[in-house]
Design a protein around this motif. Structure first.
Motif, PDB file in Angstrom:
ATOM      1  N   LEU A   1      33.403  -0.389  51.367  1.00  0.00           N
ATOM      2  CA  LEU A   1      34.821  -0.650  51.637  1.00  0.00           C
ATOM      3  C   LEU A   1      35.648   0.622  51.474  1.00  0.00           C
ATOM      4  CD1 LEU A   1      35.497  -4.053  49.816  1.00  0.00           C
ATOM      5  CD2 LEU A   1      35.303  -3.672  52.272  1.00  0.00           C
ATOM      6  N   ALA A   2      35.321   1.387  50.429  1.00  0.00           N
ATOM      7  CA  ALA A   2      36.077   2.608  50.159  1.00  0.00           C
ATOM      8  C   ALA A   2      35.967   3.609  51.296  1.00  0.00           C
ATOM      9  CB  ALA A   2      35.599   3.243  48.854  1.00  0.00           C
ATOM     10  N   ALA A   3      34.844   3.585  52.008  1.00  0.00           N
ATOM     11  CA  ALA A   3      34.642   4.528  53.104  1.00  0.00           C
ATOM     12  C   ALA A   3      35.561   4.243  54.287  1.00  0.00           C
ATOM     13  CB  ALA A   3      33.188   4.494  53.562  1.00  0.00           C
ATOM     14  N   GLU A   4      36.208   3.071  54.280  1.00  0.00           N
ATOM     15  CA  GLU A   4      37.032   2.664  55.408  1.00  0.00           C
ATOM     16  C   GLU A   4      38.528   2.783  55.129  1.00  0.00           C
ATOM     17  OE1 GLU A   4      35.664  -1.218  56.627  1.00  0.00           O
ATOM     18  OE2 GLU A   4      33.567  -0.628  56.348  1.00  0.00           O
ATOM     19  N   ALA A   5      38.895   3.379  53.990  1.00  0.00           N
ATOM     20  CA  ALA A   5      40.311   3.548  53.639  1.00  0.00           C
ATOM     21  C   ALA A   5      40.464   4.804  52.804  1.00  0.00           C
ATOM     22  CB  ALA A   5      40.812   2.331  52.864  1.00  0.00           C
ATOM     23  N   ASP A   6      41.717   5.231  52.630  1.00  0.00           N
ATOM     24  CA  ASP A   6      41.969   6.380  51.754  1.00  0.00           C
ATOM     25  C   ASP A   6      41.689   6.036  50.298  1.00  0.00           C
ATOM     26  OD1 ASP A   6      42.852   7.924  53.914  1.00  0.00           O
ATOM     27  OD2 ASP A   6      44.934   7.274  53.658  1.00  0.00           O
ATOM     28  N   LEU A   7      41.945   4.771  49.941  1.00  0.00           N
ATOM     29  CA  LEU A   7      41.770   4.355  48.553  1.00  0.00           C
ATOM     30  C   LEU A   7      41.385   2.883  48.486  1.00  0.00           C
ATOM     31  CD1 LEU A   7      43.737   5.296  45.429  1.00  0.00           C
ATOM     32  CD2 LEU A   7      43.541   2.857  45.972  1.00  0.00           C
TER      33      LEU A   7
END
Length: 229
Positions: free
Chosen positions: A105-111
């Motif tokens: 999930l983190a890889a798909e957003a800045d944070l």
């Protein structure tokens, strides 16, 4: 691939209220956000399966949307401690698997904001708890303190435990549960003096306020990617 782990001094201290406020504040800074409630008990049966109100609230505010099963991969119906609910459901909580799901999930957003359940030492299995999941992720921790009698001790012990586990306490948020709380300002000043991290803000008692309204009381620059290390 930045993240935050939100924990609290206890259960029912406003972790989700604070988590949603942090998401809204980061969104306002132009940070793309995702959210995760890895394990949640007290879920309700719906036509779409078990659903947790905290996970749904986080999903509503996060700027990057994901399916429910990715946000709350372990949904448990009994409103009891997660490890006991998992035993009743015949589920073994896979902490390494949850950590891997969080990183995806983190890889798909800045944070990615990850919200725990209860307090720092809440178990997930017979030998592993939320603190182990937080350690596996290595994200900075934000502590939610419900300002009430006993909160100073609980906050200091939690901060000590977070640091002892080798994680960075990035900040804490005071959540006012009772506007008539005795010695409110004195309690806040004691927390500011003794906690080894900056206060990101104080959320006033405002049950009907939106996450965006609450975010105005927080300084999210401390935890924006590139700052919170």
């Amino acid at each position: 691939m930045a993240g935050l782990f939100v924990t609290g001094t206890d259960t029912e201290v406003g972790k989700t209220v604070v988590g949603c406020s942090l998401l809204a504040g980061l969104n306002a800074l132009g940070v793309s956000t995702a959210a995760m409630k890895p394990v949640a008990s007290g879920c309700e049966r719906t036509a779409n399966g078990l659903r947790n109100e905290d996970a749904l609230a986080l999903m509503e505010v996060a700027s990057v949307r994901h399916g429910y099963d990715r946000v709350n991969p372990v949904a448990l119906e009994p409103a009891i401690a997660p490890h006991l609910a998992a035993i009743e459901a015949g589920i073994t909580v896979d902490v390494p698997g949850l950590a891997a799901a969080a990183r995806a999930l983190a890889a798909e957003a800045d944070l990615l904001l990850v919200e725990g359940a209860g307090g720092w030492r809440v178990p997930l299995t017979g030998s592993v708890g939320f603190a182990d999941l937080a350690a596996a992720l290595g994200y900075p921790v934000v502590l939610v303190v419900a300002v009430r009698l006993g909160c100073i001790n609980h906050a200091l012990l939690t901060a000590e435990a977070v640091q002892r586990d080798g994680l960075h306490l990035a900040g804490w948020v005071a959540n006012i549960m009772n506007p008539q709380e005795p010695r409110l300002e004195q309690q806040l000043e004691t927390l500011r003096t003794r906690l080894p991290a900056p206060c990101l803000g104080t959320l006033p008692w405002a049950p009907e306020a939106s996450a965006a309204d609450r975010a105005r009381h927080l300084d999210c620059t401390f935890i924006a990617p590139g700052r919170c290390r």
